[in-house]
Design an enzyme around this catalytic site. Sequence first.
Site, short mmCIF file in Angstrom:
data_model
loop_
_atom_site.label_atom_id
_atom_site.label_comp_id
_atom_site.label_asym_id
_atom_site.label_seq_id
_atom_site.Cartn_x
_atom_site.Cartn_y
_atom_site.Cartn_z
N ALA A 105 0.87 -1.18 0.00
CA ALA A 105 0.00 0.00 0.00
C ALA A 105 0.90 1.23 0.00
O ALA A 105 2.05 1.16 0.44
CB ALA A 105 -0.88 -0.02 1.24
N GLY B 21 0.60 -5.05 0.85
CA GLY B 21 -0.62 -5.11 0.05
C GLY B 21 -0.40 -5.71 -1.33
O GLY B 21 -1.34 -6.25 -1.93
N GLU C 217 -0.61 -9.33 -0.83
CA GLU C 217 -2.00 -9.63 -0.51
C GLU C 217 -2.90 -9.54 -1.75
O GLU C 217 -3.81 -10.35 -1.91
CB GLU C 217 -2.49 -8.66 0.59
CG GLU C 217 -1.72 -8.86 1.89
CD GLU C 217 -1.99 -7.77 2.90
OE1 GLU C 217 -1.56 -6.62 2.66
OE2 GLU C 217 -2.64 -8.05 3.90
N GLU D 188 4.91 -5.13 6.83
CA GLU D 188 4.18 -4.05 7.51
C GLU D 188 4.67 -3.82 8.92
O GLU D 188 4.62 -2.71 9.44
CB GLU D 188 2.67 -4.37 7.55
CG GLU D 188 1.96 -4.29 6.21
CD GLU D 188 1.91 -5.61 5.46
OE1 GLU D 188 2.74 -6.51 5.73
OE2 GLU D 188 1.02 -5.75 4.59
C1 HXC Z 1 5.05 4.38 -1.44
C2 HXC Z 1 6.94 3.40 -2.29
C3 HXC Z 1 6.58 2.14 -1.74
C4 HXC Z 1 5.35 2.08 -1.01
C5 HXC Z 1 8.46 1.90 -2.77
N1 HXC Z 1 8.10 3.18 -2.92
N2 HXC Z 1 7.54 1.24 -2.05
N3 HXC Z 1 6.19 4.49 -2.15
N4 HXC Z 1 4.63 3.21 -0.89
N5 HXC Z 1 4.89 0.94 -0.48
C6 HXC Z 1 8.83 4.25 -3.62
C7 HXC Z 1 10.05 4.72 -2.84
O1 HXC Z 1 9.67 5.65 -1.85
C8 HXC Z 1 10.88 5.34 -3.94
O2 HXC Z 1 10.36 6.61 -4.24
C9 HXC Z 1 10.59 4.43 -5.13
O3 HXC Z 1 9.37 3.75 -4.85
C10 HXC Z 1 11.68 3.38 -5.33
O4 HXC Z 1 11.86 2.69 -4.11
P1 HXC Z 1 13.29 2.47 -3.43
O5 HXC Z 1 13.06 2.18 -1.99
O6 HXC Z 1 14.20 3.61 -3.74
O7 HXC Z 1 13.81 1.17 -4.20
P2 HXC Z 1 14.72 -0.02 -3.67
O8 HXC Z 1 15.87 0.52 -2.86
O9 HXC Z 1 15.00 -0.86 -4.87
O10 HXC Z 1 13.80 -0.85 -2.65
C11 HXC Z 1 12.61 -1.49 -3.12
C12 HXC Z 1 11.73 -1.96 -1.93
C13 HXC Z 1 11.51 -0.74 -0.98
C14 HXC Z 1 12.43 -3.09 -1.19
C15 HXC Z 1 10.44 -2.46 -2.53
O11 HXC Z 1 11.00 0.36 -1.76
C16 HXC Z 1 10.53 -1.02 0.12
O12 HXC Z 1 10.88 -1.64 1.12
N6 HXC Z 1 9.30 -0.52 -0.02
C17 HXC Z 1 8.29 -0.60 1.01
C18 HXC Z 1 7.76 -1.98 1.14
C19 HXC Z 1 6.71 -2.07 2.24
O13 HXC Z 1 6.99 -1.75 3.41
N7 HXC Z 1 5.48 -2.47 1.88
C20 HXC Z 1 4.37 -2.55 2.81
C21 HXC Z 1 3.60 -1.27 2.77
S1 HXC Z 1 2.27 -1.28 3.97
P3 HXC Z 1 11.31 7.91 -4.35
O14 HXC Z 1 10.31 9.03 -4.54
O15 HXC Z 1 12.11 7.97 -3.12
O16 HXC Z 1 12.13 7.61 -5.58
C22 HXC Z 1 1.09 -2.20 3.29
C23 HXC Z 1 -0.13 -2.36 4.11
C24 HXC Z 1 -1.09 -3.30 3.47
O17 HXC Z 1 1.20 -2.72 2.23
C25 HXC Z 1 -2.41 -3.24 4.14
C26 HXC Z 1 -3.58 -3.05 3.26
C27 HXC Z 1 -3.38 -2.90 1.79
#
Ligand code: HXC
Length: 258
Positions: free
Chosen positions: A65, A109, A112, A132
């Site tokens: 998400a 998400g 999911e 998460e």
């Molecule tokens: C918003 C995101 C994002 C996310 C990545 N980006 N994931 N933006 N929401 N979930 C954005 C980053 O901020 C960045 O933007 C760009 O995408 C590239 O990501 P990087 O981190 O620079 O890339 P990398 O180093 O290759 O790492 C990739 C990654 C990492 C491992 C996927 O981005 C990551 O850990 N993302 C978050 C994963 C996460 O925690 N997901 C769960 C979310 S909560 P900029 O602008 O800086 O270039 C969730 C709740 C679900 O899903 C419940 C209901 C749906």
Amino acid sequence: MAYETIIVEIEDHIALMKLNRPEAMNALSETLLSELAQALTEAQKNDKVRCIVITGSDKAFAAGADIKMMSEKSFADVFAGDLFTPETEQIMRVRKPIIAAVSGYALGGGCELAMMCDFIICSDTAKFGQPEINLGVVAGIGGTQRLTRLVGKSKAMDMNLTGRFMEAEEAERSGLVSRVVPAKKLMEEAMSAAEKIAEKSMITTMVVKEAVNRSYETTLREGLLFERRVFHSLFATDDQKEGMNAFLEKRSAQFRDR
Ligand code: HXC
């Protein structure tokens, strides 16, 4: 219909839906989820569509998400606004088969959403996770529920508590995905699976989806009775006669969804 965050192409009975927020690793914004739910509902209504494939990019199916969108929200915002509920319920109402074709990250998400599909085909670069917990929250659309049913309690606890990523090979071994293929072959494999499904009677594919999903909702005895009764009911269709006659006449069946 044109969307902002997804690309939809319908070709030869298959609706291909590509998540398209490359700047954010296809993070699921409210717009993306609601556009996807709308596109799926349209595909359900479109008689031409017999199977749906959801995919992302080589790098990310979806990295979860949208954290930017969620970061400033309060409990009142998400609870009263029922964040993600209408879209996910709309997606769950789709009766046609949906395949997730996953390459790269399928996190939070994203994982999911893939599990909400009927089965997952992934590339050897796929990484699944429920990270998460690192954000001080938990999974919200199935990461503690569907994942547990798919891979069992131990791995689901591990993934949800540590936030570690699961590689494609482990995902296949654990039952999270049905097939792993080299990254270059992912779309070919997913589209060919979708074509195979599209050749069947759509009455039957929808019955299969309903019956398998019923196994999550009920006891074994009730599930078996449901399966037996839908099996019986298919003898009322022309497609049952056609399928069985085609076998006996050594030709391919021409189903008419009747
Ligand atoms: C918003 C995101 C994002 C996310 C990545 N980006 N994931 N933006 N929401 N979930 C954005 C980053 O901020 C960045 O933007 C760009 O995408 C590239 O990501 P990087 O981190 O620079 O890339 P990398 O180093 O290759 O790492 C990739 C990654 C990492 C491992 C996927 O981005 C990551 O850990 N993302 C978050 C994963 C996460 O925690 N997901 C769960 C979310 S909560 P900029 O602008 O800086 O270039 C969730 C709740 C679900 O899903 C419940 C209901 C749906």
